[in-house]
Write a protein that holds these residues in place. Structure first.
Motif, PDB file in Angstrom:
ATOM      1  N   LEU A  24     115.165  43.582  46.195  1.00 26.23           N
ATOM      2  CA  LEU A  24     114.980  42.896  44.840  1.00 26.23           C
ATOM      3  C   LEU A  24     115.183  43.744  44.029  1.00 26.23           C
ATOM      4  O   LEU A  24     114.852  44.985  44.028  1.00 26.23           O
ATOM      5  CB  LEU A  24     113.567  42.416  44.740  1.00 26.23           C
ATOM      6  N   ALA A  25     116.143  43.737  42.711  1.00 21.64           N
ATOM      7  CA  ALA A  25     116.314  44.684  41.698  1.00 21.64           C
ATOM      8  C   ALA A  25     115.775  44.073  40.329  1.00 21.64           C
ATOM      9  O   ALA A  25     116.061  42.858  40.009  1.00 21.64           O
ATOM     10  CB  ALA A  25     117.786  44.915  41.621  1.00 21.64           C
ATOM     11  N   ILE A  26     114.824  44.829  39.901  1.00 24.72           N
ATOM     12  CA  ILE A  26     114.285  44.426  38.583  1.00 24.72           C
ATOM     13  C   ILE A  26     114.968  45.216  37.497  1.00 24.72           C
ATOM     14  O   ILE A  26     114.657  46.553  37.474  1.00 24.72           O
ATOM     15  CB  ILE A  26     112.749  44.530  38.667  1.00 24.72           C
ATOM     16  N   ALA A  27     115.245  44.396  36.467  1.00 22.95           N
ATOM     17  CA  ALA A  27     115.855  45.035  35.371  1.00 22.95           C
ATOM     18  C   ALA A  27     114.766  45.643  34.284  1.00 22.95           C
ATOM     19  O   ALA A  27     113.549  45.172  34.169  1.00 22.95           O
ATOM     20  CB  ALA A  27     116.826  44.323  34.498  1.00 22.95           C
ATOM     21  N   ASP A  28     115.223  46.609  33.714  1.00 16.21           N
ATOM     22  CA  ASP A  28     114.175  47.175  32.585  1.00 16.21           C
ATOM     23  C   ASP A  28     113.704  45.961  31.527  1.00 16.21           C
ATOM     24  O   ASP A  28     114.579  45.063  31.289  1.00 16.21           O
ATOM     25  CB  ASP A  28     114.921  48.119  31.664  1.00 16.21           C
ATOM     26  N   ASN A  29     112.486  46.051  31.201  1.00 14.67           N
ATOM     27  CA  ASN A  29     112.013  44.993  30.573  1.00 14.67           C
ATOM     28  C   ASN A  29     111.927  43.600  30.899  1.00 14.67           C
ATOM     29  O   ASN A  29     111.422  42.610  30.271  1.00 14.67           O
ATOM     30  CB  ASN A  29     112.718  44.909  29.262  1.00 14.67           C
ATOM     31  N   GLU A  30     112.248  43.381  32.322  1.00 12.32           N
ATOM     32  CA  GLU A  30     112.205  41.991  32.920  1.00 12.32           C
ATOM     33  C   GLU A  30     111.025  41.600  33.126  1.00 12.32           C
ATOM     34  O   GLU A  30     110.040  42.270  33.432  1.00 12.32           O
ATOM     35  CB  GLU A  30     113.186  42.167  33.961  1.00 12.32           C
ATOM     36  N   PHE A  31     110.744  40.248  33.015  1.00 13.66           N
ATOM     37  CA  PHE A  31     109.405  39.814  33.417  1.00 13.66           C
ATOM     38  C   PHE A  31     109.608  39.030  34.819  1.00 13.66           C
ATOM     39  O   PHE A  31     110.192  37.774  34.717  1.00 13.66           O
ATOM     40  CB  PHE A  31     108.789  38.672  32.271  1.00 13.66           C
ATOM     41  N   ILE A  32     109.449  39.377  35.871  1.00 17.50           N
ATOM     42  CA  ILE A  32     109.559  38.949  37.187  1.00 17.50           C
ATOM     43  C   ILE A  32     108.301  38.126  37.643  1.00 17.50           C
ATOM     44  O   ILE A  32     107.100  38.982  37.454  1.00 17.50           O
ATOM     45  CB  ILE A  32     109.866  40.014  38.266  1.00 17.50           C
ATOM     46  N   VAL A  33     108.291  37.002  37.910  1.00 18.75           N
ATOM     47  CA  VAL A  33     107.109  36.219  38.783  1.00 18.75           C
ATOM     48  C   VAL A  33     107.517  36.288  40.291  1.00 18.75           C
ATOM     49  O   VAL A  33     108.438  35.694  40.773  1.00 18.75           O
ATOM     50  CB  VAL A  33     106.749  34.967  37.961  1.00 18.75           C
ATOM     51  N   LEU A  34     106.171  36.599  41.140  1.00 16.41           N
ATOM     52  CA  LEU A  34     106.373  36.329  42.545  1.00 16.41           C
ATOM     53  C   LEU A  34     105.579  35.293  42.703  1.00 16.41           C
ATOM     54  O   LEU A  34     104.375  35.100  42.463  1.00 16.41           O
ATOM     55  CB  LEU A  34     105.789  37.499  43.403  1.00 16.41           C
ATOM     56  N   LEU A  35     106.141  34.150  43.322  1.00 11.40           N
ATOM     57  CA  LEU A  35     105.674  32.863  43.346  1.00 11.40           C
ATOM     58  C   LEU A  35     105.778  32.441  44.934  1.00 11.40           C
ATOM     59  O   LEU A  35     106.556  32.407  45.688  1.00 11.40           O
ATOM     60  CB  LEU A  35     106.488  31.716  42.557  1.00 11.40           C
ATOM     61  N   GLY A  36     104.242  31.819  45.420  1.00 11.16           N
ATOM     62  CA  GLY A  36     104.489  31.406  46.653  1.00 11.16           C
ATOM     63  C   GLY A  36     102.890  31.097  47.238  1.00 11.16           C
ATOM     64  O   GLY A  36     102.128  31.443  46.285  1.00 11.16           O
TER      65      GLY A  36
END
Ligand SMILES: Nc1ncnc2c1ncn2[C@@H]1O[C@H](COP(=O)(O)OP(=O)(O)O)[C@@H](O)[C@H]1O
Ligand SMILES: [Mg+2]
Length: 367
Positions: A24-36
């Motif tokens: 997984l690559a997460i960009a600067d300032n990104e809001f990532i949600v891990l859902l499961g």
């Protein structure tokens, strides 16, 4: 500027593998949600990024630098948990100031930093209070404040509002979003609640049994689910999933389900788009809003019988018997009067999804 990258992460607890080749690559300032669902490996992944859990294989990169060998304290990442764990004997000010006390920051600067964070979180008037005097929402604001005050490289949040009641959860959800827009920090947020995920995320990472199922924007995972798991996990009420058969006609394709005579009319181009999946091993997915219902007969509509009707306020969910199968449709409130009513239904081809039954993978058909 904080980018986070996970490369080939594997994690075992004893003999049990709980994370499988996670990339997984997460960009600067990104809001990532891990859902499961519970147990799919969300917390383990988050703790590994924070440095609270070791990994067995792979690389964790922060701004391009591998950090998997660094201690948590040296990664400059803040984490907020579901349980607030505030210090009960300290007032709000001291709770927020706590992470700064261990640094060499002067007391004037600490004061300024705490007041700024309190202002952003709208808890300035609570600074003198003890945690025991706070509501659940305010306690969580303080916990978030304590995480934010050091201006960490990234914020990790593990079901931070899961313990709050429904109304407060909605309020805090909006607040976390507002805070992110305002502060702008790379954020990884864990939840099992798909509504929370949809409303907060720039991109959602859907996990199941330690495997990533799909990474995409809320619209991607809702409108273009990669497989049957995602299709059924995202969206409420749940997408209808039925085995389907397809036959060609002169000017149309016909999709049959549950041995019902006739079948639903589709554009003929469906046949070429299915690319050989014309019979056997085909699963149709259609959300309740994609099952169109009318009281009168109309071209392309099939006669069906309404069974259970679930009134949900602004709309109803109506179970329609199609041969031996059931399709749930979303209608205007009160549109179908009661069980046993004969109505007519059509499947909106533009909202239909087709999956390979054996692998569960989407066939990527768009009509
Ligand atoms: N310390 C641990 N020891 C053994 N098994 C663990 C430990 N922590 C988590 N697990 C197991 O790893 C899996 C993933 O757990 P977790 O990451 O907490 O899932 P989630 O946060 O998605 O609910 C689960 O099967 C859980 O039981
Ligand atoms: Mg968890």
């Amino acid at each position: 500027m904080t980018q986070i990258e996970l490369r080939g992460i594997e994690k075992f607890f004893g003999a049990v593998q709980v994370i499988h080749n996670l990339n997984l690559a997460i960009a600067d300032n990104e809001f990532i949600v891990l859902l499961g669902q519970s147990g799919c490996g969300k917390t383990t992944t988050l703790r590994a990024i924070a440095g609270l859990e070791t990994i067995d294989k792979g690389d964790i990169l922060i701004d391009g630098k591998a950090v998997q060998h660094l201690k948590a304290a040296d990664r400059d990442i803040a984490m907020v948990f579901q349980s607030f764990s505030l210090y009960p004997h300290m007032n709000v000010f001291e709770n927020i100031a706590f992470p700064l006390r261990a640094t060499r920051m002067g007391s004037g600067e600490v004061d300024k930093a705490v007041r700024e964070v309190a202002r952003v979180l709208r808890i300035s008037d609570l600074l003198e209070k003890k945690p025991s005097a706070l509501s659940g929402g305010d306690m969580q604001r303080v916990a978030i404040g304590r995480a934010l005050v050091r201006r960490p490289k990234a914020m990790l949040m593990d079901e931070p509002i899961g313990a709050l009641d429904a109304k407060l959860r909605e309020e805090m959800r909006a607040e976390i979003k507002r805070l992110h827009v305002k502060q702008g920090s790379t954020t990884i947020y864990v939840t099992h609640d798909q509504i929370e995920a949809m409303s907060l995320a720039d991109r959602i990472v859907i996990m199941h049994e330690g495997f990533i199922q799909q990474v995409g924007t809320p619209d991607d995972v809702y409108s273009r689910p990669a497989n049957l798991f995602v299709a059924q996990f995202v969206g409420s009420p749940v997408m209808n999933i039925v085995e389907a058969g397809v036959a060609g006609e002169a000017n149309a394709a016909r999709v049959s389900i549950g041995e019902a005579p006739g079948g639903f009319e589709f554009p003929r181009e469906l046949l070429s788009k299915l690319n050989g999946h014309s019979s056997g091993g085909l699963t149709l997915g259609i959300r309740p809003e994609g099952v169109l219902v009318r009281r009168e007969a109309a071209p392309g509509y099939m006669p069906v019988e309404a069974q259970i009707i679930e009134p949900l306020g602004s709309f109803d969910i109506v179970d329609l018997k199609v041969g031996s199968k059931m399709l749930r449709a979303r209608t205007k409130a009160g549109y179908v009067s009661g069980p046993g009513e004969k109505v007519h239904a059509r499947i909106d081809p533009e909202q239909a999804h087709f999956f390979d039954t054996a692998s569960g993978k989407s066939l990527g058909v768009r009509l």
